[in-house]
Design an enzyme around this catalytic site. Structure first.
Site, PDB file in Angstrom:
ATOM      1  N   ASN A   9       0.861  -1.189   0.000  1.00  0.00           N
ATOM      2  CA  ASN A   9       0.000   0.000   0.000  1.00  0.00           C
ATOM      3  C   ASN A   9       0.895   1.236   0.000  1.00  0.00           C
ATOM      4  O   ASN A   9       1.509   1.563   1.018  1.00  0.00           O
ATOM      5  CB  ASN A   9      -0.900  -0.032   1.254  1.00  0.00           C
ATOM      6  CG  ASN A   9      -1.747   1.223   1.375  1.00  0.00           C
ATOM      7  OD1 ASN A   9      -1.813   2.048   0.458  1.00  0.00           O
ATOM      8  ND2 ASN A   9      -2.388   1.377   2.533  1.00  0.00           N
ATOM      9  N   LYS A  11       0.091   4.293  -0.327  1.00  0.00           N
ATOM     10  CA  LYS A  11      -0.550   5.477   0.288  1.00  0.00           C
ATOM     11  C   LYS A  11      -0.322   6.721  -0.582  1.00  0.00           C
ATOM     12  O   LYS A  11      -0.292   6.631  -1.798  1.00  0.00           O
ATOM     13  CB  LYS A  11      -0.051   5.662   1.720  1.00  0.00           C
ATOM     14  CG  LYS A  11      -0.224   4.388   2.549  1.00  0.00           C
ATOM     15  CD  LYS A  11      -0.001   4.575   4.013  1.00  0.00           C
ATOM     16  CE  LYS A  11      -0.198   3.231   4.726  1.00  0.00           C
ATOM     17  NZ  LYS A  11      -0.085   3.315   6.159  1.00  0.00           N
ATOM     18  N   HIS A  95      -9.709   1.356   5.416  1.00  0.00           N
ATOM     19  CA  HIS A  95      -8.379   1.549   6.006  1.00  0.00           C
ATOM     20  C   HIS A  95      -8.501   2.575   7.135  1.00  0.00           C
ATOM     21  O   HIS A  95      -9.255   3.540   7.027  1.00  0.00           O
ATOM     22  CB  HIS A  95      -7.380   2.029   4.950  1.00  0.00           C
ATOM     23  CG  HIS A  95      -5.969   1.976   5.448  1.00  0.00           C
ATOM     24  ND1 HIS A  95      -5.462   2.928   6.295  1.00  0.00           N
ATOM     25  CD2 HIS A  95      -4.977   1.078   5.244  1.00  0.00           C
ATOM     26  CE1 HIS A  95      -4.212   2.611   6.600  1.00  0.00           C
ATOM     27  NE2 HIS A  95      -3.896   1.486   5.961  1.00  0.00           N
ATOM     28  N   GLU A  97      -6.799   4.941   8.014  1.00  0.00           N
ATOM     29  CA  GLU A  97      -6.541   6.343   7.636  1.00  0.00           C
ATOM     30  C   GLU A  97      -7.771   6.964   6.983  1.00  0.00           C
ATOM     31  O   GLU A  97      -8.000   8.175   7.094  1.00  0.00           O
ATOM     32  CB  GLU A  97      -5.299   6.412   6.732  1.00  0.00           C
ATOM     33  CG  GLU A  97      -4.034   6.202   7.555  1.00  0.00           C
ATOM     34  CD  GLU A  97      -2.887   5.499   6.843  1.00  0.00           C
ATOM     35  OE1 GLU A  97      -2.882   5.467   5.609  1.00  0.00           O
ATOM     36  OE2 GLU A  97      -2.003   4.968   7.543  1.00  0.00           O
ATOM     37  N   GLU A 167      -5.492  -4.839  10.929  1.00  0.00           N
ATOM     38  CA  GLU A 167      -4.404  -3.880  11.130  1.00  0.00           C
ATOM     39  C   GLU A 167      -4.642  -3.092  12.426  1.00  0.00           C
ATOM     40  O   GLU A 167      -5.417  -2.131  12.423  1.00  0.00           O
ATOM     41  CB  GLU A 167      -4.343  -2.889   9.969  1.00  0.00           C
ATOM     42  CG  GLU A 167      -4.135  -3.512   8.611  1.00  0.00           C
ATOM     43  CD  GLU A 167      -3.604  -2.482   7.617  1.00  0.00           C
ATOM     44  OE1 GLU A 167      -2.470  -2.645   7.168  1.00  0.00           O
ATOM     45  OE2 GLU A 167      -4.322  -1.512   7.318  1.00  0.00           O
ATOM     46  N   GLY A 173       2.587   2.071  10.719  1.00  0.00           N
ATOM     47  CA  GLY A 173       3.572   3.139  10.546  1.00  0.00           C
ATOM     48  C   GLY A 173       4.338   3.482  11.812  1.00  0.00           C
ATOM     49  O   GLY A 173       5.047   4.484  11.856  1.00  0.00           O
ATOM     50  N   SER A 212       3.442  -2.309  10.349  1.00  0.00           N
ATOM     51  CA  SER A 212       4.892  -2.378  10.521  1.00  0.00           C
ATOM     52  C   SER A 212       5.470  -3.745  10.154  1.00  0.00           C
ATOM     53  O   SER A 212       6.360  -4.259  10.849  1.00  0.00           O
ATOM     54  CB  SER A 212       5.283  -1.973  11.952  1.00  0.00           C
ATOM     55  OG  SER A 212       4.885  -0.635  12.201  1.00  0.00           O
TER      56      SER A 212
HETATM   57  P1  PGA Z   1       2.830   0.138   7.654  1.00  0.00           P
HETATM   58  O1  PGA Z   1       1.363   0.398   7.023  1.00  0.00           O
HETATM   59  O2  PGA Z   1       3.356  -1.138   7.025  1.00  0.00           O
HETATM   60  O3  PGA Z   1       3.633   1.340   7.269  1.00  0.00           O
HETATM   61  O4  PGA Z   1       2.655  -0.011   9.117  1.00  0.00           O
HETATM   62  C1  PGA Z   1       0.445  -0.648   6.889  1.00  0.00           C
HETATM   63  C2  PGA Z   1      -0.858  -0.147   6.322  1.00  0.00           C
HETATM   64  O5  PGA Z   1      -1.270   0.967   6.638  1.00  0.00           O
HETATM   65  O6  PGA Z   1      -1.508  -0.875   5.548  1.00  0.00           O
END
Ligand code: PGA
Length: 262
Positions: A9, A11, A95, A97, A167, A173, A212
């Protein structure tokens, strides 16, 4: 047997140059992949650019979001039909976000799930608890509620050929992934919950972990029986890191995990 699914992803990152470099390298790195499924989710602006490199490759297209409408006066939105037109296979919905920055709630996300099924794209329903919910021990109820809203609107059959990505928000992140054992507990809970309605759908549904994930920790996650792949953010922006994660999935022998599956 469930096929492992690895998705990058990207983003809101990249430009024409960096995205072209990244996809060219990934297509080469994945040239011999055959045992797991791999997809990338570029910013919607670059879907077409990336798609040009994916034809005849082993990488599938994933979109980061979709609108609930197919067409009409909805300025700025992107429809499932448009994504399908560009040969997209998967679409992330819910997601964290989107939930946080765009105030998307479970009922609204369930409508996205509906529209994707209607058009024939594969929804990847992202679920997970925030830090406060985690600290309060509410992980399981939060995750099940996020799944229940889809079942309420569409029935459990909607999960046939769909994907769930667990998640934990605090792991995204942050560089602080959840422990593989705790993720396995949540994944098993999700599978058992779906099995209450339909055992065959529960056995087949792909449940990814995200938060992560790195080349260093990915195998520990894949070693868990109910973790069927990973959704990767930060580490997917680096061709070497993402290729290593894909290779870990490609080389992972999960057959021992399915002895009891129907
Ligand atoms: P990350 O993001 O691997 O940077 O933790 C995962 C995601 O948001 O799908």
């Amino acid at each position: 047997m469930r096929r492992l699914l690895v998705i990058g992803n990207w983003k809101l990152n990249g430009n024409k140059n960096t995205i072209t470099n990244l996809i060219v390298r990934l297509v080469m790195a994945c040239a011999s992949v055959s045992k797991c499924s791999v997809a990338v989710a570029p910013p919607v602006m670059y879907l077409d650019l990336v798609m040009r490199y994916l034809t005849n490759s082993n990488i599938l297209m994933c979109a980061q979001d979709v609108d609930i409408h197919i067409s009409g006066a909805f300025t700025g939105d992107v429809s499932a039909a448009m994504l399908q037109d560009l040969n997209t296979r998967y679409v992330l919905i819910g997601h964290s976000e989107r939930r946080i920055h765009h105030k998307e709630n479970d009922a609204y996300i369930a409508k996205k799930f509906f529209i994707l099924k209607k058009i024939g794209l594969i929804p990847i329903l992202c679920i997970g608890e925030n830090k406060r919910e985690y600290d309060a021990g509410h992980t399981q109820s939060v995750c099940l509620n996020q799944i229940k809203s889809v079942i309420k609107l569409l029935g459990v059959e909607a999960f046939k050929d769909s994907v769930i990505a667990y998640e934990p928000i605090w792991a995204i992140g942050s560089g602080m992934s959840a422990s593989p054992e705790s993720v396995q507990i949540v994944h098993k809970l999700i599978r058992n919950y779906i099995a209450n309605y339909n055992v065959s759908i529960a056995n087949k549904i792909v449940i990814q972990y995200g938060g992560s994930v790195t080349p260093e920790n990915v195998t520990q996650f894949l070693n868990q029986k109910d973790i069927d792949g990973v959704l990767v953010g930060s580490a997917s922006l680096n061709a070497d890191s993402f290729s290593m994660i894909v290779r870990a999935a490609e080389n992972h022998d999960k057959s021992h995990s399915y002895l009891n599956d129907k």
